[in-house]
Design an enzyme around this catalytic site. Structure first.
Site, PDB file in Angstrom:
ATOM      1  N   SER A  43      65.377 -24.556  -5.737  1.00  0.00           N
ATOM      2  CA  SER A  43      65.241 -24.930  -7.147  1.00  0.00           C
ATOM      3  C   SER A  43      63.917 -24.455  -7.712  1.00  0.00           C
ATOM      4  O   SER A  43      63.843 -24.062  -8.863  1.00  0.00           O
ATOM      5  CB  SER A  43      65.240 -26.451  -7.299  1.00  0.00           C
ATOM      6  OG  SER A  43      66.450 -26.993  -6.928  1.00  0.00           O
ATOM      7  N   HIS A  97      71.524 -20.407  -7.326  1.00  0.00           N
ATOM      8  CA  HIS A  97      71.062 -21.768  -7.614  1.00  0.00           C
ATOM      9  C   HIS A  97      72.202 -22.582  -8.207  1.00  0.00           C
ATOM     10  O   HIS A  97      72.557 -22.422  -9.382  1.00  0.00           O
ATOM     11  CB  HIS A  97      69.855 -21.713  -8.560  1.00  0.00           C
ATOM     12  CG  HIS A  97      69.249 -23.045  -8.825  1.00  0.00           C
ATOM     13  ND1 HIS A  97      68.764 -23.433 -10.044  1.00  0.00           N
ATOM     14  CD2 HIS A  97      69.056 -24.111  -7.994  1.00  0.00           C
ATOM     15  CE1 HIS A  97      68.304 -24.669  -9.967  1.00  0.00           C
ATOM     16  NE2 HIS A  97      68.467 -25.103  -8.737  1.00  0.00           N
ATOM     17  N   GLU A 153      72.975 -20.092 -11.145  1.00  0.00           N
ATOM     18  CA  GLU A 153      72.023 -19.074 -11.585  1.00  0.00           C
ATOM     19  C   GLU A 153      71.891 -18.042 -10.467  1.00  0.00           C
ATOM     20  O   GLU A 153      71.522 -18.393  -9.344  1.00  0.00           O
ATOM     21  CB  GLU A 153      70.665 -19.721 -11.890  1.00  0.00           C
ATOM     22  CG  GLU A 153      70.705 -20.647 -13.101  1.00  0.00           C
ATOM     23  CD  GLU A 153      69.398 -21.406 -13.335  1.00  0.00           C
ATOM     24  OE1 GLU A 153      69.125 -21.763 -14.494  1.00  0.00           O
ATOM     25  OE2 GLU A 153      68.660 -21.672 -12.360  1.00  0.00           O
ATOM     26  N   ASN A 174      65.904 -25.280 -15.162  1.00  0.00           N
ATOM     27  CA  ASN A 174      64.795 -26.166 -14.810  1.00  0.00           C
ATOM     28  C   ASN A 174      63.523 -25.862 -15.601  1.00  0.00           C
ATOM     29  O   ASN A 174      62.726 -26.762 -15.869  1.00  0.00           O
ATOM     30  CB  ASN A 174      64.521 -26.133 -13.307  1.00  0.00           C
ATOM     31  CG  ASN A 174      65.557 -26.935 -12.545  1.00  0.00           C
ATOM     32  OD1 ASN A 174      66.294 -27.719 -13.140  1.00  0.00           O
ATOM     33  ND2 ASN A 174      65.631 -26.746 -11.245  1.00  0.00           N
TER      34      ASN A 174
END
Ligand SMILES: NC(=O)c1ccc[n+]([C@@H]2O[C@H](COP(=O)([O-])OP(=O)(O)OC[C@H]3O[C@@H](n4cnc5c(N)ncnc54)[C@H](O)[C@@H]3O)[C@@H](O)[C@H]2O)c1
Length: 274
Positions: A111, A132, A144, A182
């Site tokens: 992450s 991801h 991702e 994120n």
């Protein structure tokens, strides 16, 4: 690699999509726990009519468990979801690079770490990408696909196509801190938590405000509880270390909750009690 929260979810996606899958854990006990999680989720799918009992049995039969990295030598694609620490990931990718076929794709589900850094000790970093997934992986569609400056076009395309054929919604991005979601969501959730104290608002009212006023599917406090306070604090620290903006640092309130063991849903208490 790793059958924890994310690894079990990703293995479930793989077996449900028809792929022979090998799950590697540090002990067979942990591997069995991962398999039991997959079994439970697939059973729920059968109850809800999303798949038949025969499809569930066939999916589970595609999963083999092991503690030996060497058993992954014949894999076309390896997806790593072990602890979020650079050193063990680097060591693992160096080993995977040695033991797998040269055309195998090596992906990390990190992450917050740099995919380039994870690939640093591999002899062939061109075959390393980020894949991801989001928690819970079998439910949330996004993946991702993270390209490093060294990832080859073919490897990025293979990872993208694999995710799409497994029923996911992949997007391409670069190996920048926080990738896409994120980078936006972590500072935004930190802002939400700071508002609690700055504006003297309760978690219930904040969540009601964001779901009813901004159309969020879930309130920010409920979301941080679901993610895990410790996971969110760790990701905030990593983003703050890389980009240096104050709002990326974890709010004191979350750090205190982590210290007190209030980790959200998984510990039975966070902003809410479970
Ligand atoms: N939890 C999330 O919301 C989330 C979301 C997206 C990505 N991620 C990333 O996914 C990765 C895993 O996170 P998680 O939440 O599933 O953690 P977790 O702690 O639930 O699972 C990690 C598992 O890896 C195992 N493990 C450790 N070292 C290993 C090794 N060398 N080989 C095989 N297994 C090993 C551990 O025994 C554990 O079961 C991390 O990189 C994390 O940043 C997590």
């Amino acid at each position: 690699m790793g059958l924890g929260t994310m690894g079990a979810g990703i293995a479930q996606i793989a077996v449900a999509a028809g792929h022979e899958t090998i799950g590697r854990e540090v002990t067979l006990e942990l591997a069995e726990r991962g398999r039991a999680t997959i079994d439970r989720y697939l059973s729920r799918g059968v109850e809800k009519g999303r798949l038949t009992q025969a499809e569930k049995d066939a999916a589970l039969a595609r999963l083999t468990l092991t503690t030996e990295v060497a058993d992954l030598a014949g894999c076309d694609l390896v997806i790593e979801a072990i602890v979020e620490e650079l050193e063990p990931k680097q060591e693992l990718f160096a080993e995977l690079d040695r033991i797998t076929r040269p055309d195998a794709v090596l992906a990390t589900n990190t992450s917050a770490l740099s995919v380039s850094a994870i690939a640093e000790r591999a002899q062939h970093p061109e075959r390393v990408v980020g894949m991801h997934f989001f928690n819970p992986a079998p439910v949330l569609p996004l993946v991702e696909i993270v390209r490093t400056p060294k990832s080859s076009d073919a490897v990025v395309d293979l990872a993208f196509d694999w995710a799409e054929s497994a029923g996911k919604r992949p997007v391409r991005c670069n190996d920048t801190p926080g990738f896409i979601v994120n980078r936006i969501l972590i500072p935004l959730l930190n802002d939400c938590v700071r508002v609690l104290d700055e504006a003297g608002v309760t978690p219930e009212d904040l969540d009601t405000a964001m779901t009813n006023g901004a159309g969020w599917p879930m309130g920010p406090c409920a979301l941080v509880d679901l993610v895990g306070i410790d996971v969110h604090v760790h990701a905030s620290d990593a983003l703050h270390a890389q980009l240096g903006e104050d709002r990326m640092a974890p709010p004191e309130r979350l750090v205190a909750m982590q210290r007190e063991g209030k980790l959200g849903r998984k510990s039975g208490e966070g902003f809410y009690r479970y």
